[in-house]
Design an enzyme around this catalytic site. Structure first.
Site, PDB file in Angstrom:
ATOM      1  N   PRO A 241       0.835  -1.215   0.000  1.00  0.00           N
ATOM      2  CA  PRO A 241       0.000   0.000   0.000  1.00  0.00           C
ATOM      3  C   PRO A 241       0.862   1.254   0.000  1.00  0.00           C
ATOM      4  O   PRO A 241       2.055   1.209   0.325  1.00  0.00           O
ATOM      5  CB  PRO A 241      -0.802  -0.131   1.307  1.00  0.00           C
ATOM      6  CG  PRO A 241      -0.700  -1.564   1.704  1.00  0.00           C
ATOM      7  CD  PRO A 241       0.616  -2.050   1.187  1.00  0.00           C
ATOM      8  N   GLY A 245       6.810   2.375   2.789  1.00  0.00           N
ATOM      9  CA  GLY A 245       8.268   2.433   2.822  1.00  0.00           C
ATOM     10  C   GLY A 245       8.969   1.743   1.677  1.00  0.00           C
ATOM     11  O   GLY A 245      10.128   1.360   1.809  1.00  0.00           O
ATOM     12  N   THR A 247       9.909   3.018  -1.340  1.00  0.00           N
ATOM     13  CA  THR A 247      10.982   3.868  -1.857  1.00  0.00           C
ATOM     14  C   THR A 247      12.103   4.006  -0.840  1.00  0.00           C
ATOM     15  O   THR A 247      13.288   4.020  -1.201  1.00  0.00           O
ATOM     16  CB  THR A 247      10.424   5.258  -2.222  1.00  0.00           C
ATOM     17  OG1 THR A 247       9.329   5.105  -3.132  1.00  0.00           O
ATOM     18  CG2 THR A 247      11.493   6.119  -2.857  1.00  0.00           C
ATOM     19  N   HIS A 463     -27.793   8.756  18.165  1.00  0.00           N
ATOM     20  CA  HIS A 463     -27.213   7.976  17.065  1.00  0.00           C
ATOM     21  C   HIS A 463     -25.846   7.409  17.475  1.00  0.00           C
ATOM     22  O   HIS A 463     -25.593   6.208  17.341  1.00  0.00           O
ATOM     23  CB  HIS A 463     -27.069   8.866  15.822  1.00  0.00           C
ATOM     24  CG  HIS A 463     -26.474   8.176  14.638  1.00  0.00           C
ATOM     25  ND1 HIS A 463     -27.224   7.742  13.580  1.00  0.00           N
ATOM     26  CD2 HIS A 463     -25.186   7.840  14.344  1.00  0.00           C
ATOM     27  CE1 HIS A 463     -26.440   7.169  12.681  1.00  0.00           C
ATOM     28  NE2 HIS A 463     -25.189   7.232  13.127  1.00  0.00           N
ATOM     29  N   GLU A 464     -24.981   8.275  17.984  1.00  0.00           N
ATOM     30  CA  GLU A 464     -23.644   7.819  18.386  1.00  0.00           C
ATOM     31  C   GLU A 464     -23.721   6.909  19.612  1.00  0.00           C
ATOM     32  O   GLU A 464     -22.935   5.961  19.732  1.00  0.00           O
ATOM     33  CB  GLU A 464     -22.743   9.026  18.669  1.00  0.00           C
ATOM     34  CG  GLU A 464     -22.525   9.943  17.478  1.00  0.00           C
ATOM     35  CD  GLU A 464     -21.919   9.220  16.291  1.00  0.00           C
ATOM     36  OE1 GLU A 464     -21.236   8.198  16.483  1.00  0.00           O
ATOM     37  OE2 GLU A 464     -22.139   9.668  15.148  1.00  0.00           O
ATOM     38  N   HIS A 467     -24.436   3.408  18.376  1.00  0.00           N
ATOM     39  CA  HIS A 467     -23.215   2.727  17.924  1.00  0.00           C
ATOM     40  C   HIS A 467     -22.417   2.210  19.120  1.00  0.00           C
ATOM     41  O   HIS A 467     -21.967   1.050  19.142  1.00  0.00           O
ATOM     42  CB  HIS A 467     -22.338   3.700  17.126  1.00  0.00           C
ATOM     43  CG  HIS A 467     -22.818   3.960  15.744  1.00  0.00           C
ATOM     44  ND1 HIS A 467     -23.095   2.968  14.843  1.00  0.00           N
ATOM     45  CD2 HIS A 467     -23.051   5.139  15.088  1.00  0.00           C
ATOM     46  CE1 HIS A 467     -23.485   3.503  13.698  1.00  0.00           C
ATOM     47  NE2 HIS A 467     -23.480   4.818  13.829  1.00  0.00           N
TER      48      HIS A 467
END
Length: 662
Positions: A241, A245, A247, A463-464, A467
């Site tokens: 990804p 690192g 390069t 809402h939170e 969760h």
């Protein structure tokens, strides 16, 4: 990954970073000069006439004066100067439009001066037009020629001057002649001019370093391998990804190998001219063979290494494909290419051409993945060296708070933390600054200036809290870290979790995660009887996860162990789906069933923990931010933590029994 900050910066070798001059603006400048010369040059000229026309002018009284100029020997020329009104009259006619406004307008070649004077007197009389027999009038013909020669000589001289400058800046003649278009733009580093980066400066990536260090060891001690008949790998492809690192690892190879190292980007081969890419590939490998043994590093090789099209009608003369063909030939073609090792980096290995990936070209494919917990600790250690830190800062805690972060992300976290601490006028960077930096990167900047109605704020809090409650009560959902109703980025609230660093996910774990994502929407429906647009991101993630369970992971009882996932990355080129319309309907139906099952699970958790959810929401409205400790005080300890403690206690008891027996 990170570089050691103690590494001393050295000045790059002169000539490595000189800007290259572009030929096209010179063409444009020359064109503008020529057009300007053509536009501002007076293109009018006197016109030759015969005696009948001149006689008519004399009779009409249109001539102001006549100057006779001797041009050599008996040859002479009469210059006719018209009156101003006569000039305008003649310029209106098509055949005389180009006569000049100033100076003489016509000229006549008389046989002799005496005959010419007599003829003029007969035409107009004694007191007619004045004739100046040896009028010293300068002839402009040679002057115009000389100025034209000087102008074009200046253009040619300027051209050669710029070409010499371009040739000098491009490093000599090269493969592309005077223009150096076909010359490779690679930077060459050796032990004398490059900034030293070693494997000690690369934190983490232990497995990748082991594989690539073998190539470096071969360059240092080739006899050890040749005695056993081993051959050096011709190429190694670094895959991973962005920001992991790749390069930096190549820079470490350059610093460790002590051999010439050529660095170039894949996009540097691509130009608008046909054949330039292939020419630059040939020139790059020509330079590499002269410096062999050496290493050539091509960053972002997918710019030229993308799989070639099988339909010649779309790309019959594709410059990128011609460049790739030349690269394939240079890496392992009919000719020998000993002593040149090719390193390349990409995060799109799935789209590379199969001929490029075969053994003999890229013999090794080295995975450079996202760092694990231990590796993140090492990366933090490297980047924290340049910061002024609080004494009680826990590196392990920071690494645990950044799962899925790449080395570049961690470097960004450290820099953001320092900026936040400086903004708050702190003497050192502490834990709160790092948490704020992580929140800033993950969720965006706080937008306290956003005007939110009390009703919207209350819905967001529930809402939170939905969760947080569902994720806390379900065993396999990700543990909660922090919940806030302060707007960040595009969201009005956010909840942060600490994902388990697992490589396999079970069906039960998927269901618990989907249920926790649906907890916010269900809390709105249960407590307010509405459904708002705030659950858009939750619904998108749930849908994608459910679809992956059915179509990719074979977790549907109805479809069975079937996967329509294409790991080759060629599915985008297909004109049809790999399944029938009936199967597509079944996939949609199974996806909906899974989401409905997760919804029932989340609804059950909310109904059974209604009182705790309400307390969480009210606490959020009061404080705007709550943490793990607050959730634990209201909802109690997580079932997963209790089971883990019981397992550890049972394990310790069994060990005590074994020791007593012994």
């Amino acid at each position: 990954m990170a570089e050691n900050n103690n590494t001393k910066n050295k000045t790059p070798q002169p000539g490595l970073l000189k800007p290259r001059m572009n030929i096209f603006w010179i063409y444009g400048l020359l064109l503008l000069l020529i057009l300007g010369y053509w536009a501002f040059t007076d293109r009018t000229a006197p016109k030759q006439i015969g005696w009948p026309v001149l006689e008519e002018m004399l009779v009409k009284g249109e001539i102001d004066s006549i100057g006779v100029l001797r041009t050599g020997g008996e040859q002479q020329q009469a210059h006719i100067f018209l009156k101003k009104n006569a000039i305008e009259s003649y310029k209106s006619e098509q055949q005389y439009r180009a006569i000049p406004q100033d100076g003489y307008q016509f000229y006549y070649n008389p046989p002799t001066t005496q005959i010419f004077e007599n003829n003029v007197k007969e035409a107009v009389g004694e007191n007619g037009v004045k004739i100046v027999p040896e009028y010293q009038y300068k002839n402009n013909a040679w002057t115009g020629i000389i100025w034209n020669v000087i102008f074009f000589a200046a253009i040619i001289g300027f051209w050669f001057f710029m070409m010499r400058r371009m040739s000098k800046n491009s490093g000599g003649g090269g493969a592309g002649g005077i223009f150096n278009v076909g010359k490779a733009k690679a930077q060459m580093f050796d032990k004398d001019n490059s900034t030293k980066v070693t494997f000690k400066d690369v934190a983490g990536l232990e497995e990748a370093k082991v594989e690539i260090m073998e190539i470096v060891d071969f360059l240092k001690k080739p006899e050890k391998y040749k005695e056993l008949g081993g051959k050096i790998p011709k190429g190694a492809l670094l895959v991973g990804p962005p920001g992991t690192g790749k390069t930096l690892l190549a820079k470490a190879v350059a610093g460790e190998a002590n051999v010439p190292f050529f660095s170039i980007s894949g996009s540097d081969f691509v130009e608008m001219f046909v054949g330039v890419g292939a020419s630059r590939v040939r020139d790059l490998f020509r330079q590499a063979k002269e410096k062999a043994p050496c290493i050539v590093f091509i960053d972002e090789i997918d710019a030229i290494g993308r799989a070639r099209s099988k339909n010649a009608g779309y790309s019959s003369n594709d410059e990128r494909e011609n460049t790739l063909n030349q690269l394939l030939t240079e890496m392992d073609g009919f000719g020998t290419n000993s002593g040149v090792i090719l390193l390349a980096a990409t995060n799109r290995a799935d789209i590379l051409d199969k001929a490029l990936m075969r053994a003999g070209r890229f013999d090794r494919q080295i995975e450079v993945g996202l760092p694990e917990l231990k590796e993140r600790i090492e990366i933090f250690e490297v980047h924290l060296k340049k910061l002024k830190l609080a004494k009680d800062l826990d590196r392990d805690f920071l690494a645990k708070q950044t799962p899925g972060f790449s080395g570049a992300d961690i470097a960004n976290v450290c820099n953001e933390a320092a900026l936040i601490a400086a903004r708050n006028n702190k003497a050192a960077v502490d834990k709160d600054d790092f948490l704020a930096a992580i929140d800033r990167i993950v969720g965006g900047l706080e937008r306290r200036s956003v005007v939110i109605t009390p009703e919207e704020k209350r819905i967001t809090a529930y809402h939170e809290a939905g969760h947080a409650t569902v994720s806390w009560m379900l065993e396999h959902a990700h543990p909660l870290i922090k919940v806030t109703i302060i707007p960040r980025g595009r969201s009005l609230g956010a909840a942060w979790y600490l994902p388990d660093e697992r490589h396999n996910t079970t069906r039960e774990q998927f269901m618990h995660e989907m249920a926790s994502m649906l907890g916010g929407r269900l809390a709105e429906e249960i407590f307010f009887g509405i459904a708002s647009t705030g659950a858009l991101n939750d619904l998108e993630r749930v849908t994608k996860m459910a679809y992956a369970m059915v179509a990719y992971y074979g977790m549907s009882d109805k479809l069975g162990n079937i996967s329509y996932y294409d790991s080759t990355g060629q599915s985008d080129m297909a004109f049809t789906k790999p399944f029938s319309e009936k199967t597509a309907q079944e996939i949609d139906s199974e996806t909906k069933n899974l989401i409905s099952e997760a919804e029932r699970l989340a609804r059950h958790v909310i109904e059974t923990s209604r009182e705790g959810l309400t307390k969480l929401a009210e606490l959020l409205l009061e404080r705007e931010v709550i943490f793990t400790e607050d959730v634990e005080n209201i909802l109690g300890r997580r079932l997963k933590d209790i089971k883990k403690e019981q397992e550890e206690a049972a394990k310790a008891t069994s060990l005590d029994d074994i020791s007593i027996t012994l």
